[in-house]
Write a protein that holds these residues in place. Structure first.
Motif, PDB file in Angstrom:
ATOM      1  N   HIS A 217      28.134 -15.168  97.887  1.00 43.10           N
ATOM      2  CA  HIS A 217      29.060 -16.266  98.181  1.00 43.10           C
ATOM      3  C   HIS A 217      29.652 -16.731  96.861  1.00 43.10           C
ATOM      4  CE1 HIS A 217      30.181 -20.473  99.470  1.00 43.10           C
ATOM      5  NE2 HIS A 217      30.748 -19.726 100.391  1.00 43.10           N
ATOM      6  N   ARG A 218      30.889 -16.339  96.640  1.00 41.92           N
ATOM      7  CA  ARG A 218      31.508 -16.564  95.337  1.00 41.92           C
ATOM      8  C   ARG A 218      31.648 -18.042  94.968  1.00 41.92           C
ATOM      9  NH1 ARG A 218      37.622 -15.701  93.804  1.00 41.92           N
ATOM     10  NH2 ARG A 218      37.508 -15.772  91.546  1.00 41.92           N
ATOM     11  N   PRO A 219      32.086 -18.933  95.877  1.00 39.91           N
ATOM     12  CA  PRO A 219      32.257 -20.339  95.468  1.00 39.91           C
ATOM     13  C   PRO A 219      30.985 -21.000  94.964  1.00 39.91           C
ATOM     14  CG  PRO A 219      33.427 -19.917  97.518  1.00 39.91           C
ATOM     15  CD  PRO A 219      32.590 -18.702  97.245  1.00 39.91           C
ATOM     16  N   LEU A 284      36.532 -12.322 103.675  1.00 36.36           N
ATOM     17  CA  LEU A 284      35.601 -11.212 103.494  1.00 36.36           C
ATOM     18  C   LEU A 284      36.218 -10.214 102.528  1.00 36.36           C
ATOM     19  CD1 LEU A 284      34.545 -12.586 106.101  1.00 36.36           C
ATOM     20  CD2 LEU A 284      34.083 -10.310 107.018  1.00 36.36           C
ATOM     21  N   LEU A 285      35.489  -9.901 101.450  1.00 41.44           N
ATOM     22  CA  LEU A 285      36.027  -9.047 100.409  1.00 41.44           C
ATOM     23  C   LEU A 285      35.063  -7.916 100.071  1.00 41.44           C
ATOM     24  CD1 LEU A 285      37.273 -11.861  97.989  1.00 41.44           C
ATOM     25  CD2 LEU A 285      38.674 -10.534  99.594  1.00 41.44           C
ATOM     26  N   ALA A 286      35.626  -6.768  99.729  1.00 39.54           N
ATOM     27  CA  ALA A 286      34.843  -5.661  99.201  1.00 39.54           C
ATOM     28  C   ALA A 286      34.512  -5.950  97.733  1.00 39.54           C
ATOM     29  CB  ALA A 286      35.632  -4.359  99.327  1.00 39.54           C
ATOM     30  N   PRO A 287      33.556  -5.229  97.159  1.00 38.59           N
ATOM     31  CA  PRO A 287      33.212  -5.454  95.751  1.00 38.59           C
ATOM     32  C   PRO A 287      34.394  -5.297  94.790  1.00 38.59           C
ATOM     33  CG  PRO A 287      31.520  -4.138  96.817  1.00 38.59           C
ATOM     34  CD  PRO A 287      32.645  -4.256  97.796  1.00 38.59           C
ATOM     35  N   ASP A 288      35.385  -4.459  95.155  1.00 39.37           N
ATOM     36  CA  ASP A 288      36.544  -4.276  94.272  1.00 39.37           C
ATOM     37  C   ASP A 288      37.623  -5.322  94.501  1.00 39.37           C
ATOM     38  OD1 ASP A 288      37.644  -3.548  96.691  1.00 39.37           O
ATOM     39  OD2 ASP A 288      38.197  -1.522  96.092  1.00 39.37           O
ATOM     40  N   GLY A 289      37.361  -6.289  95.372  1.00 43.76           N
ATOM     41  CA  GLY A 289      38.317  -7.356  95.618  1.00 43.76           C
ATOM     42  C   GLY A 289      39.239  -7.126  96.792  1.00 43.76           C
ATOM     43  N   LEU A 310      28.930  -7.229 100.313  1.00 40.80           N
ATOM     44  CA  LEU A 310      30.054  -8.028 100.812  1.00 40.80           C
ATOM     45  C   LEU A 310      30.160  -9.307 100.006  1.00 40.80           C
ATOM     46  CD1 LEU A 310      32.210  -8.494 103.088  1.00 40.80           C
ATOM     47  CD2 LEU A 310      30.390  -9.665 104.366  1.00 40.80           C
ATOM     48  N   VAL A 311      31.378  -9.640  99.607  1.00 38.20           N
ATOM     49  CA  VAL A 311      31.650 -10.885  98.886  1.00 38.20           C
ATOM     50  C   VAL A 311      32.371 -11.841  99.822  1.00 38.20           C
ATOM     51  CG1 VAL A 311      32.793 -11.950  96.903  1.00 38.20           C
ATOM     52  CG2 VAL A 311      31.767  -9.666  96.682  1.00 38.20           C
ATOM     53  N   LEU A 312      31.891 -13.077  99.867  1.00 39.91           N
ATOM     54  CA  LEU A 312      32.532 -14.126 100.665  1.00 39.91           C
ATOM     55  C   LEU A 312      33.233 -15.102  99.743  1.00 39.91           C
ATOM     56  CD1 LEU A 312      29.664 -14.955 103.218  1.00 39.91           C
ATOM     57  CD2 LEU A 312      31.490 -13.246 103.427  1.00 39.91           C
ATOM     58  N   ASP A 313      34.461 -15.432 100.066  1.00 38.51           N
ATOM     59  CA  ASP A 313      35.210 -16.418  99.289  1.00 38.51           C
ATOM     60  C   ASP A 313      35.790 -17.437 100.248  1.00 38.51           C
ATOM     61  OD1 ASP A 313      36.330 -17.698  97.132  1.00 38.51           O
ATOM     62  OD2 ASP A 313      37.421 -15.938  96.391  1.00 38.51           O
ATOM     63  N   ALA A 350      27.643  -8.564  88.996  1.00 42.89           N
ATOM     64  CA  ALA A 350      28.094  -7.704  87.906  1.00 42.89           C
ATOM     65  C   ALA A 350      28.590  -6.357  88.428  1.00 42.89           C
ATOM     66  CB  ALA A 350      26.967  -7.490  86.903  1.00 42.89           C
ATOM     67  N   ARG A 351      28.235  -6.012  89.659  1.00 43.71           N
ATOM     68  CA  ARG A 351      28.681  -4.756  90.266  1.00 43.71           C
ATOM     69  C   ARG A 351      29.992  -4.915  91.027  1.00 43.71           C
ATOM     70  NH1 ARG A 351      22.485  -4.079  92.135  1.00 43.71           N
ATOM     71  NH2 ARG A 351      21.736  -2.841  90.354  1.00 43.71           N
ATOM     72  N   THR A 352      30.584  -6.095  90.953  1.00 41.74           N
ATOM     73  CA  THR A 352      31.863  -6.338  91.613  1.00 41.74           C
ATOM     74  C   THR A 352      32.974  -6.400  90.565  1.00 41.74           C
ATOM     75  OG1 THR A 352      31.793  -8.773  91.510  1.00 41.74           O
ATOM     76  CG2 THR A 352      30.620  -7.707  93.343  1.00 41.74           C
ATOM     77  N   SER A 353      34.210  -6.407  91.026  1.00 42.30           N
ATOM     78  CA  SER A 353      35.343  -6.491  90.106  1.00 42.30           C
ATOM     79  C   SER A 353      35.388  -7.871  89.467  1.00 42.30           C
ATOM     80  CB  SER A 353      36.644  -6.230  90.858  1.00 42.30           C
ATOM     81  OG  SER A 353      36.875  -7.261  91.807  1.00 42.30           O
ATOM     82  N   PRO A 354      36.034  -8.017  88.306  1.00 46.98           N
ATOM     83  CA  PRO A 354      36.080  -9.328  87.626  1.00 46.98           C
ATOM     84  C   PRO A 354      36.590 -10.447  88.515  1.00 46.98           C
ATOM     85  CG  PRO A 354      36.821  -7.613  86.146  1.00 46.98           C
ATOM     86  CD  PRO A 354      36.636  -6.956  87.483  1.00 46.98           C
ATOM     87  N   GLY A 355      37.545 -10.148  89.417  1.00 46.77           N
ATOM     88  CA  GLY A 355      38.081 -11.192  90.281  1.00 46.77           C
ATOM     89  C   GLY A 355      37.091 -11.718  91.291  1.00 46.77           C
ATOM     90  N   ASN A 356      36.020 -10.963  91.518  1.00 49.37           N
ATOM     91  CA  ASN A 356      35.000 -11.386  92.476  1.00 49.37           C
ATOM     92  C   ASN A 356      33.821 -12.091  91.822  1.00 49.37           C
ATOM     93  OD1 ASN A 356      35.995 -10.689  94.967  1.00 49.37           O
ATOM     94  ND2 ASN A 356      35.179  -8.605  94.919  1.00 49.37           N
ATOM     95  N   ARG A 357      33.859 -12.263  90.503  1.00 54.51           N
ATOM     96  CA  ARG A 357      32.697 -12.803  89.801  1.00 54.51           C
ATOM     97  C   ARG A 357      32.476 -14.279  90.138  1.00 54.51           C
ATOM     98  NH1 ARG A 357      32.117  -8.875  85.696  1.00 54.51           N
ATOM     99  NH2 ARG A 357      32.388  -6.948  86.874  1.00 54.51           N
ATOM    100  N   ILE A 358      31.308 -14.763  89.767  1.00 51.66           N
ATOM    101  CA  ILE A 358      30.911 -16.139  90.093  1.00 51.66           C
ATOM    102  C   ILE A 358      31.953 -17.118  89.531  1.00 51.66           C
ATOM    103  CG2 ILE A 358      29.128 -17.888  89.783  1.00 51.66           C
ATOM    104  CD1 ILE A 358      27.117 -15.629  89.426  1.00 51.66           C
TER     105      ILE A 358
END
Length: 362
Positions: A217-219, A284-289, A310-313, A350-358
């Motif tokens: 959960h990115r936020p 819902l986002l993939a690791p590459d954004g 899975l990344v949630l934003d 760290a395994r996701t793209s920079p745009g998906n980082r914390i």
């Protein structure tokens, strides 16, 4: 959506005797007798009692490997699938039904290969209509008449296998574990030719069962391991993730309604379409954004280091949808296995793209 294969009728019948007749005729390889007995079974299955269908389902399915290749095998499988809908054991019926489906998928692909190999380059693949089966077509597919008469009906009838396939796939996780992964590539390859509507079959073959999903959960910069199963599409997944994470107090947001969660998880399917609306809580986002679409499948979520990630934003816009699940007879599950530690969460981010980082520290 998965319709009933036949409309039910309540009328007593000696259905077991009809099944015995067709078994005997198939074993004896008597074409005329097989045709008459098959017709009686197809008429009788609709008026048989549920108890008769429960017993008959595995027997009818077991006939498929020996049934004439050029005969109406999808209809026989449909009768067996209707018995599964009435309570026959899906595991006992699955191997002959899905084995036949898998073979016809491969045969349809081989038909397409032969057509494009032997035809003019500008020729398009034909529509799957039995009217195309004539002497010219058989000659085009090659010199082996038996092979041609096997491939062409497969191309024309593969869509008809979906109802019996769904009957067993949507009623047993064991069936899906045994058969789905082997069948899915052929199903997708055939669907990609854009001559057959195999969406329901492809979705059923891609249903996850007791599969771990790492969710970031990115936020809030938090991470979770969630085990999912029986989920037909990402609309259903979205609702269940919100139920687990927002409803459980782990992340902020609007908790899904109890009715939308019930529709996603209830072992008993809804009786007809409802008007219940579910609202989007996440992006819902993939690791590459890249966006993971609600219209897609959990299978679309990429695997990273052996886990779907899975990344949630926060949602980029408000969205809502009908809360009915894609497969009425297939309840979904999503259970929190554990909250990831801060170190684990940072490692996964760290395994996701920079745009998906914390976005901010946890």
């Amino acid at each position: 959506m998965q319709p009933l294969i036949f409309k039910r009728k309540r009328k007593a019948s000696g259905f077991a005797a009809m099944v015995s007749e067709v078994e005997g005729a198939v074993a004896a390889r008597e074409g005329d007798c097989t045709g008459r007995a098959f017709t009686a079974v197809m008429n009788g299955v609709q008026s048989a009692s549920d108890a008769e269908r429960v017993l008959a389902g595995p027997r009818l399915a077991a006939l498929l490997p020996a049934f004439p290749v050029t005969g109406p095998r999808p209809m026989l499988a449909t009768a067996a699938g209707f018995c599964v809908e009435s309570g026959a054991d899906p595991v006992a019926c699955a191997e002959p039904i899905l084995g036949s489906v898998h073979q016809d998928l491969r045969d349809a692909l081989e038909f397409a290969r032969c057509w494009t190999t032997d035809g003019a380059a500008e020729d398009e693949l034909p529509e799957p209509d039995e009217k195309i089966i004539d002497d010219a077509l058989l000659a085009r597919l090659g010199g082996d008449v038996y092979e041609a008469t096997r491939l062409a009906p497969a191309w024309c009838s593969v869509d008809e296998w979906q109802p019996p396939a769904l009957a067993v796939l949507c009623r047993s996780a064991e069936v899906r574990r045994r058969h789905a992964s082997a069948m899915l590539p052929a199903c997708r390859d055939l669907a990609a030719l854009e001559r057959h509507d195999l969406k329901c079959l492809a979705y059923a073959l891609a249903v996850p069962d007791d599969e771990p999903l790492v969710v970031l959960h990115r936020p809030t910069g938090t991470g979770y391991e969630i085990r999912i199963g029986g989920i037909g599409d990402n609309f259903q997944l979205h609702t269940l993730l919100a139920h687990v994470l927002v409803g459980g107090g782990y992340v902020p947001g609007t908790t899904p309604s109890a009715q939308s969660v019930r529709l996603a998880t209830d072992p008993e399917p809804a009786q007809g379409r409802t008007q219940t609306i579910a609202a989007g809580v996440f992006e819902l986002l993939a690791p590459d954004g890249e966006r993971i679409w609600n219209e897609g499948l959990p299978d679309d979520i990429p695997v990273v280091e052996g886990r779907r990630l899975l990344v949630l934003d926060e949602p980029s816009y408000q969205r809502s949808w009908n809360a009915d699940r894609f497969f009425p007879h297939l309840p979904g599950t999503a259970e929190l296995a554990r909250v990831l530690s801060a170190d684990e969460t940072r490692t996964w981010f760290a395994r996701t793209s920079p745009g998906n980082r914390i976005r901010r520290p946890s």
